[in-house]
Design an enzyme around this catalytic site. Structure first.
Site, PDB file in Angstrom:
ATOM      1  CG  ASP A  36      -7.381   3.400  -0.555  1.00  0.00           C
ATOM      2  OD1 ASP A  36      -7.819   2.236  -0.471  1.00  0.00           O
ATOM      3  OD2 ASP A  36      -7.486   4.206   0.392  1.00  0.00           O
ATOM      4  CE  LYS A  73      -4.409   1.019   0.250  1.00  0.00           C
ATOM      5  NZ  LYS A  73      -5.578   0.232  -0.184  1.00  0.00           N
TER       6      LYS A  73
END
Ligand code: NDP
Ligand code: 2IT
Length: 448
Positions: A169, A129
């Site tokens: 995201d 991430k």
């Protein structure tokens, strides 16, 4: 202190000591570790090989400076992150979040969750991430472009279709992926579509990726309802957020016969008892990039509650699709009291540990994020598959694949929960099922 298996307790204490101040990361780790007692009891090799200690330590963490100039020519400095958590099952895969709240602890919680989520998809993707504390709100397209170019000018050296493949995201959608892809291509002189997912449809993107997280979360809830001989038909639903995940959750719920009456953003809540007008929400959010409060300008019968709490609105199905820790213990109690029978987490870790406890004790159908929202990253993996084969699939074919993946994830979590003596507990099912596959790969790969 929550009771966890004592062998694992000391591992958790070590995580707290090694990662001070990263509260969201601690929360995500504890939630997984609490499920693993019975697993290590069955698999002593995981303890011998220190699989849990290794899984809690990212393989690589990259933190970098992102300088960029705004439209006035003023120099701004942000911080960029990429945490490459686990490559046991494939190249690091996971989104980028651009939001002012981003710091290492948020990226690590998201990266940690991503390992198990990606494992649950059954596809060959590891966990990672990234993101930045850059705030895209109020920025012009040119400012966003300059920021994205600067961000990828540093990050590009760590990426590659077989190495690390970011996606979107919070605060990162098609526009940002476009600017990053363009800059990656320019720097490397390679047209390498497999390096990012969530691309535009004319330059390597996959149909259904935009819809995938919301559609997938709704398919997951549909499976939980089916397991209880129920369906979305006629159900009153609330969906927090009004971004990518919220919009396509509302769309699929509506297609399956449910009625969405509320959504939100960080400023307030929209309540429309006639059912939300999704075309309007799409125009406001996707096309015009406006705030959700403008909904009432078109629909004066609807209510906008500044700083309102969406979980106070009675519903049968709640789909948190905004951010972490948006449902606390009190909210969960209110939801259950008001007749909520199912919660599907489109967002990552939207429910606090107290909230999770309330849902589990009430025995409602509770689908945790790492299972329920896995459809987004699964469809990213399908995008990678199409890129590798220089192919593009139809909407119907891709959506069917997504639905099958979600049905499979539901079945695996459901069956694992039964196998470990906790029927109906999708938290335990998802954590154990996601973990075992990664652990076995790590054992096979030796001590690395
Ligand atoms: P978007 O940026 O498209 O939308 C985010 C929405 O959540 C906005 O309505 C935003 O409101 C709201 N929100 C964000 N932060 C906060 C906050 N701190 N408090 C209240 N509201 C907030 O992001 P996505 O829809 O892509 O992501 C939503 C959630 O889904 C995140 O948790 C993400 O990690 C998760 N997720 C996303 C996937 C994807 O494929 N995009 C895949 C799996 C999970 P505002 O505009 O006011 O900030
Ligand atoms: O949280 C997530 O799974 C995402 N933001 C999507 C990641 C991806 O690589 O598609």
């Amino acid at each position: 202190m929550v009771q966890i298996d004592e062998k694992i307790e000391s591992m958790y204490q070590e995580v707290l000591k090694r990662n001070p101040g990263e509260t969201e990361f601690h929360q995500a780790v504890l939630e997984v570790l609490e499920s693993l007692g019975p697993v290590v009891a069955k698999h002593p090799e995981y303890l011998e090989r220190k699989i849990i200690e290794r899984i809690c330590e990212p393989e690589r963490q990259i933190i970098f400076r992102v300088p960029w100039q705004d439209d006035k020519g003023i120099v701004n400095i942000n911080r960029g992150f990429r945490v490459e958590f686990s490559s046991a099952l494939g190249p690091y895969k996971g989104g980028l979040r651009f939001h002012p709240s981003v710091y290492l602890g948020i990226i690590k919680f998201l990266g940690f969750e991503q390992i198990f989520k990606n494992s649950l998809t059954g596809l060959p993707i590891g966990g990672g991430k990234g993101g930045s504390d850059f705030d895209p709100k109020g920025k012009s397209d040119d400012e966003v472009m300059r920021f994205c170019q600067s961000f990828i000018t540093e990050l590009y050296r760590h990426l590659g279709e077989h190495t690390d493949v970011p996606a979107g995201d919070i605060g990162v959608g098609g526009r940002e992926i476009g600017y990053m892809f363009g800059q990656y291509k320019r720097i490397t002189n390679r047209y390498e579509p497999g390096v990012l997912t969530g691309k535009g449809l004319t330059w390597g993107g996959s149909l259904v990726r935009t819809e995938a997280t919301g559609y997938g979360a709704t398919f997951f809830v549909n499976e939980m309802l089916k397991a209880r001989k129920d369906s979305f038909d006629g159900k009153i639903c609330t969906v927090s957020g009004s971004g990518n995940v919220a919009i396509y959750t509302i769309e699929k719920i509506t297609q399956l016969g449910g009625k969405c009456v509320a959504c939100s953003d960080s400023n307030g809540v929209i309540y429309d008892e006639k059912g939300l007008d999704l075309d309007l929400i799409k125009r406001l959010k996707e096309v015009e990039r406006r705030r959700i409060e403008e909904y009432v300008k078109t629909h004066s019968h609807a209510k906008y509650v500044p700083k309102g709490n969406i979980w106070d609105i009675p519903c049968q199905v709640a789909m948190p699709s905004a951010t972490q820790n948006e449902i606390n213990g009190h909210d969960a109690t209110t939801l259950v009291k008001n007749g909520c029978i199912a919660v599907g987490e489109g967002a990552n870790m939207p429910t606090t540990p107290e909230g999770v406890k309330v849902f589990l004790e009430a025995k409602i159908a509770y689908g945790p994020g790492k299972a329920a929202n896995a459809g987004g990253v699964a469809t990213s993996a399908l995008e990678m598959q199409q890129n590798a084969g220089r192919d593009s699939w139809s909407f119907e074919y891709t959506e069917k694949k997504l639905e099958d993946i979600m049905i499979n994830i539901h079945r695996n979590c459901f069956e694992t929960a039964e196998e470990y003596g906790a029927p109906g507990n999708y938290v335990l099912g998802a954590n154990i099922c996601g973990f075992i596959k990664v652990a076995n790969a790590m054992v096979a790969h030796g001590l690395i």
